[in-house]
Design a protein around this motif. Structure first.
Motif, PDB file in Angstrom:
ATOM      1  N   THR A   1     -13.042   4.535  13.709  1.00  0.00           N
ATOM      2  CA  THR A   1     -12.181   5.742  13.650  1.00  0.00           C
ATOM      3  C   THR A   1     -12.571   6.734  12.628  1.00  0.00           C
ATOM      4  OG1 THR A   1     -10.588   4.297  14.681  1.00  0.00           O
ATOM      5  CG2 THR A   1      -9.847   6.405  13.800  1.00  0.00           C
ATOM      6  N   TYR A   2     -12.871   6.073  11.499  1.00  0.00           N
ATOM      7  CA  TYR A   2     -13.383   6.846  10.280  1.00  0.00           C
ATOM      8  C   TYR A   2     -14.460   7.624  10.529  1.00  0.00           C
ATOM      9  CZ  TYR A   2     -13.418   7.493   4.970  1.00  0.00           C
ATOM     10  OH  TYR A   2     -13.422   7.971   3.839  1.00  0.00           O
ATOM     11  N   ILE A   3     -15.504   7.281  11.457  1.00  0.00           N
ATOM     12  CA  ILE A   3     -16.822   7.899  11.495  1.00  0.00           C
ATOM     13  C   ILE A   3     -16.343   8.941  12.791  1.00  0.00           C
ATOM     14  CG2 ILE A   3     -18.930   7.523  12.611  1.00  0.00           C
ATOM     15  CD1 ILE A   3     -19.265   4.858  11.078  1.00  0.00           C
ATOM     16  N   ASP A   4     -15.749   8.373  13.675  1.00  0.00           N
ATOM     17  CA  ASP A   4     -15.318   9.489  14.713  1.00  0.00           C
ATOM     18  C   ASP A   4     -14.575  10.559  14.126  1.00  0.00           C
ATOM     19  OD1 ASP A   4     -16.333   7.674  16.599  1.00  0.00           O
ATOM     20  OD2 ASP A   4     -14.435   7.131  17.405  1.00  0.00           O
ATOM     21  N   GLU A   5     -13.618  10.337  13.223  1.00  0.00           N
ATOM     22  CA  GLU A   5     -12.942  11.613  12.855  1.00  0.00           C
ATOM     23  C   GLU A   5     -13.904  12.440  11.761  1.00  0.00           C
ATOM     24  OE1 GLU A   5      -8.462   9.515  12.274  1.00  0.00           O
ATOM     25  OE2 GLU A   5      -9.501  10.081  10.608  1.00  0.00           O
ATOM     26  N   LEU A   6     -14.775  11.960  11.108  1.00  0.00           N
ATOM     27  CA  LEU A   6     -15.724  12.694  10.468  1.00  0.00           C
ATOM     28  C   LEU A   6     -16.736  13.574  11.241  1.00  0.00           C
ATOM     29  CD1 LEU A   6     -17.154  10.063   7.694  1.00  0.00           C
ATOM     30  CD2 LEU A   6     -16.108  12.706   7.302  1.00  0.00           C
ATOM     31  N   GLU A   7     -17.104  13.013  12.459  1.00  0.00           N
ATOM     32  CA  GLU A   7     -17.558  13.644  13.578  1.00  0.00           C
ATOM     33  C   GLU A   7     -16.990  14.777  14.136  1.00  0.00           C
ATOM     34  OE1 GLU A   7     -19.592  10.590  15.957  1.00  0.00           O
ATOM     35  OE2 GLU A   7     -21.095  10.327  14.774  1.00  0.00           O
ATOM     36  N   SER A   8     -15.750  14.297  14.311  1.00  0.00           N
ATOM     37  CA  SER A   8     -14.838  15.507  14.959  1.00  0.00           C
ATOM     38  C   SER A   8     -14.594  16.664  14.021  1.00  0.00           C
ATOM     39  CB  SER A   8     -13.340  14.812  15.380  1.00  0.00           C
ATOM     40  OG  SER A   8     -13.781  13.802  16.234  1.00  0.00           O
ATOM     41  N   ALA A   9     -14.683  16.354  12.655  1.00  0.00           N
ATOM     42  CA  ALA A   9     -14.538  17.270  11.510  1.00  0.00           C
ATOM     43  C   ALA A   9     -15.871  18.135  11.525  1.00  0.00           C
ATOM     44  CB  ALA A   9     -13.788  17.066  10.400  1.00  0.00           C
ATOM     45  N   GLY A  10     -16.852  17.861  12.123  1.00  0.00           N
ATOM     46  CA  GLY A  10     -17.944  18.895  11.685  1.00  0.00           C
ATOM     47  C   GLY A  10     -18.888  18.122  10.813  1.00  0.00           C
ATOM     48  N   PHE A  11     -18.872  16.911  10.631  1.00  0.00           N
ATOM     49  CA  PHE A  11     -20.182  16.213   9.828  1.00  0.00           C
ATOM     50  C   PHE A  11     -21.138  15.458  10.619  1.00  0.00           C
ATOM     51  CE2 PHE A  11     -16.476  16.763   7.064  1.00  0.00           C
ATOM     52  CZ  PHE A  11     -17.254  17.426   5.665  1.00  0.00           C
ATOM     53  N   GLY A  12     -22.252  15.416  10.233  1.00  0.00           N
ATOM     54  CA  GLY A  12     -23.210  14.339  10.456  1.00  0.00           C
ATOM     55  C   GLY A  12     -23.942  13.744   9.624  1.00  0.00           C
ATOM     56  N   ASP A  13     -24.881  13.108   9.889  1.00  0.00           N
ATOM     57  CA  ASP A  13     -25.999  12.302   9.065  1.00  0.00           C
ATOM     58  C   ASP A  13     -24.838  11.363   8.083  1.00  0.00           C
ATOM     59  OD1 ASP A  13     -28.076  13.410   9.655  1.00  0.00           O
ATOM     60  OD2 ASP A  13     -28.037  14.568   8.051  1.00  0.00           O
ATOM     61  N   ILE A  14     -23.887  10.525   8.882  1.00  0.00           N
ATOM     62  CA  ILE A  14     -22.940   9.612   8.266  1.00  0.00           C
ATOM     63  C   ILE A  14     -23.647   8.378   7.702  1.00  0.00           C
ATOM     64  CG2 ILE A  14     -20.560   8.709   8.467  1.00  0.00           C
ATOM     65  CD1 ILE A  14     -20.178  11.033  10.586  1.00  0.00           C
TER      66      ILE A  14
ATOM     67  N   LEU B   1       0.724  -1.408   0.032  1.00  0.00           N
ATOM     68  CA  LEU B   1      -0.008   0.150  -0.033  1.00  0.00           C
ATOM     69  C   LEU B   1       0.884   1.307   0.030  1.00  0.00           C
ATOM     70  CD1 LEU B   1      -2.832  -1.069   2.373  1.00  0.00           C
ATOM     71  CD2 LEU B   1      -3.428  -0.091  -0.059  1.00  0.00           C
ATOM     72  N   ARG B   2       1.785   1.338   0.814  1.00  0.00           N
ATOM     73  CA  ARG B   2       2.809   2.530   1.011  1.00  0.00           C
ATOM     74  C   ARG B   2       3.660   2.736  -0.302  1.00  0.00           C
ATOM     75  NH1 ARG B   2       5.180   0.911   5.348  1.00  0.00           N
ATOM     76  NH2 ARG B   2       6.806  -0.018   4.179  1.00  0.00           N
ATOM     77  N   ASN B   3       4.140   1.671  -0.935  1.00  0.00           N
ATOM     78  CA  ASN B   3       5.027   1.693  -2.207  1.00  0.00           C
ATOM     79  C   ASN B   3       4.383   1.748  -3.448  1.00  0.00           C
ATOM     80  OD1 ASN B   3       6.998   1.713  -0.190  1.00  0.00           O
ATOM     81  ND2 ASN B   3       7.331  -0.521  -0.211  1.00  0.00           N
ATOM     82  N   GLU B   4       3.176   0.983  -3.336  1.00  0.00           N
ATOM     83  CA  GLU B   4       2.678   0.751  -4.883  1.00  0.00           C
ATOM     84  C   GLU B   4       1.378   1.511  -4.877  1.00  0.00           C
ATOM     85  OE1 GLU B   4       4.192  -0.794  -7.302  1.00  0.00           O
ATOM     86  OE2 GLU B   4       5.787  -1.458  -6.087  1.00  0.00           O
ATOM     87  N   VAL B   5       0.872   2.207  -3.746  1.00  0.00           N
ATOM     88  CA  VAL B   5      -0.582   2.756  -3.782  1.00  0.00           C
ATOM     89  C   VAL B   5      -0.484   4.146  -3.302  1.00  0.00           C
ATOM     90  CG1 VAL B   5      -3.007   2.333  -3.419  1.00  0.00           C
ATOM     91  CG2 VAL B   5      -1.451   0.538  -3.769  1.00  0.00           C
ATOM     92  N   GLN B   6       0.818   4.385  -2.695  1.00  0.00           N
ATOM     93  CA  GLN B   6       0.860   5.686  -2.009  1.00  0.00           C
ATOM     94  C   GLN B   6      -0.272   5.861  -0.986  1.00  0.00           C
ATOM     95  OE1 GLN B   6       3.781   8.000  -2.671  1.00  0.00           O
ATOM     96  NE2 GLN B   6       4.338   6.087  -3.459  1.00  0.00           N
ATOM     97  N   CYS B   7      -0.166   5.082  -0.280  1.00  0.00           N
ATOM     98  CA  CYS B   7      -1.197   4.793   0.940  1.00  0.00           C
ATOM     99  C   CYS B   7      -0.662   4.397   2.094  1.00  0.00           C
ATOM    100  CB  CYS B   7      -2.417   3.953   0.304  1.00  0.00           C
ATOM    101  SG  CYS B   7      -3.458   3.924   1.755  1.00  0.00           S
ATOM    102  N   ALA B   8      -0.470   5.426   2.935  1.00  0.00           N
ATOM    103  CA  ALA B   8       0.628   5.158   3.895  1.00  0.00           C
ATOM    104  C   ALA B   8      -0.127   5.113   5.608  1.00  0.00           C
ATOM    105  CB  ALA B   8       1.459   6.370   4.081  1.00  0.00           C
ATOM    106  N   HIS B   9      -1.577   5.305   5.254  1.00  0.00           N
ATOM    107  CA  HIS B   9      -2.348   5.379   6.784  1.00  0.00           C
ATOM    108  C   HIS B   9      -3.806   5.064   6.340  1.00  0.00           C
ATOM    109  CE1 HIS B   9      -3.584   6.458  10.645  1.00  0.00           C
ATOM    110  NE2 HIS B   9      -4.277   7.525   9.999  1.00  0.00           N
ATOM    111  N   LEU B  10      -4.319   4.259   6.911  1.00  0.00           N
ATOM    112  CA  LEU B  10      -5.778   3.845   6.895  1.00  0.00           C
ATOM    113  C   LEU B  10      -6.425   3.723   8.202  1.00  0.00           C
ATOM    114  CD1 LEU B  10      -5.992   1.083   4.011  1.00  0.00           C
ATOM    115  CD2 LEU B  10      -6.547   3.781   3.998  1.00  0.00           C
ATOM    116  N   VAL B  11      -7.689   3.929   8.516  1.00  0.00           N
ATOM    117  CA  VAL B  11      -8.206   3.727   9.802  1.00  0.00           C
ATOM    118  C   VAL B  11      -9.334   2.637   9.539  1.00  0.00           C
ATOM    119  CG1 VAL B  11      -7.584   6.005  10.330  1.00  0.00           C
ATOM    120  CG2 VAL B  11      -9.684   5.833   9.387  1.00  0.00           C
ATOM    121  N   ASP B  12      -9.825   1.963  10.577  1.00  0.00           N
ATOM    122  CA  ASP B  12     -10.872   1.235  10.551  1.00  0.00           C
ATOM    123  C   ASP B  12     -12.204   2.191  10.801  1.00  0.00           C
ATOM    124  OD1 ASP B  12     -11.414   2.250  13.401  1.00  0.00           O
ATOM    125  OD2 ASP B  12     -10.655   0.381  14.328  1.00  0.00           O
ATOM    126  N   ARG B  13     -13.251   1.328  10.552  1.00  0.00           N
ATOM    127  CA  ARG B  13     -14.643   2.120  10.322  1.00  0.00           C
ATOM    128  C   ARG B  13     -14.940   3.029  11.660  1.00  0.00           C
ATOM    129  NH1 ARG B  13     -19.862  -0.364   8.262  1.00  0.00           N
ATOM    130  NH2 ARG B  13     -21.432   0.747   9.416  1.00  0.00           N
TER     131      ARG B  13
END
Ligand code: SAM
Length: 275
Positions: A197-210, A183-195
């Motif tokens: 954490t994904y939803i928590d981060e959206l809420e913390s950024a000011g999103f709802g109705d997720i 993922l890091r070397n071939e997809v330039q993807c160095a960091h992923l989160v689980d479901r």
């Protein structure tokens, strides 16, 4: 991320293949184009225009909406949105060569009055000015490790009540070390989160109705078919674009098959509203 880093990803190399393929179809510049004539070339995500139409539907987009497409690539999704349902789109793309190719295709499609192409980084506060009615993004967030900063920036660019629609990767289960390296070397993807954490981060950024829809199985099938079809129809591609371009794309497609077949990488289609 700099252009040089992201260019390590084989999907983003050999951009000249787009114009070469069009010339081969008798559509060299300045021939006018229709978006549907190029949609096998200009959607760098899964399920092509169907996925864009689904985003339009979920966000309730109309001609009156101003939409930001983050990481717009070659512009396929932006041109679809500008045609059906006919939104006004700002298409923001990090890589200069993709941005220039996308701008030229948009002009040739006669869509300059609906789409403004911007070369820049979504994390750069100067890159684009909001507010927008909606923000869409296909397979871009996965490239940006500072997800809280990215989501805050997305929120800041939206009107209150504005819709977000993103297709992205997430962690279904912890990755093996070789998958992390791929993922890091071939997809330039160095960091992923689980479901969660994904939803928590959206809420913390000011999103709802997720709404968080897992697409892993559909995408696993899509990348499998894509890799198989590409290899089984190798000769015309090699004759037109050369073996290096073929091997680069084929290797990238095989990497995605391996990652989705592993069952730990997940695909998600997420929609949310700015509070
Ligand atoms: C997999 S491609 C998808 C392109 C397009 N969304 C599509 O679906 O056809 C991801 C794109 O995101 C762009 N990108 C990555 N990081 C970005 C950033 N920080 N700001 C703007 N674009 C970015 C890449 O250059 C690449 O063109």
């Amino acid at each position: 991320m700099a252009d040089d880093d992201i260019k390590q990803m084989k999907l983003y190399q050999h951009v000249e293949r787009v114009e070469r393929a069009l010339a081969d179809r008798g559509l060299a510049p300045p021939a006018p184009l229709r978006p549907e004539q190029i949609e096998d070339l200009d959607h760098l995500h899964y399920e092509g225009r169907d996925s864009v139409d689904l985003a339009s539907k979920r966000l309730g987009l109309t001609r009156d909406h101003r939409v930001l497409d983050v990481g717009s690539g070659l512009g396929g999704p932006a041109r679809r949105l500008a045609t059906v349902p006919g939104c006004r789109v700002v298409a923001l793309e990090l890589q200069r060569d993709l941005h220039e190719c996308a701008s030229s295709l948009t002009s040739r499609c006669g869509l300059d009055d609906r789409i403004r192409h911007v070369h820049g980084d979504i994390l750069d506060a100067e890159a684009v000015d909001g507010p927008f009615d909606a923000l869409v993004s296909w397979l871009v967030f996965l490239h940006i490790p500072d997800r809280p900063a990215l989501l805050r920036r997305c929120r800041a660019l939206l009107e209150p009540g504005g819709g977000l629609h993103a297709e992205d990767f997430y962690l279904r289960r912890p990755l093996h070390d070789d998958e992390k390296a791929l993922l890091r070397n071939e997809v330039q993807c160095a960091h992923l989160v689980d479901r969660t954490t994904y939803i928590d981060e959206l809420e913390s950024a000011g999103f709802g109705d997720i709404r968080f829809d897992d697409c892993t199985e559909d995408w696993r099938r899509f990348v499998g078919d894509r890799a198989r079809d590409f290899r089984s129809d190798a000769e015309p591609f090699i004759a037109l674009h050369g073996r290096a371009a073929f091997e680069a794309l084929s290797s990238f497609y095989a990497t995605m098959v391996r990652l989705f077949d592993g069952g730990r990488l997940g695909g998600v289609r997420v929609t949310a509203r700015a509070k």
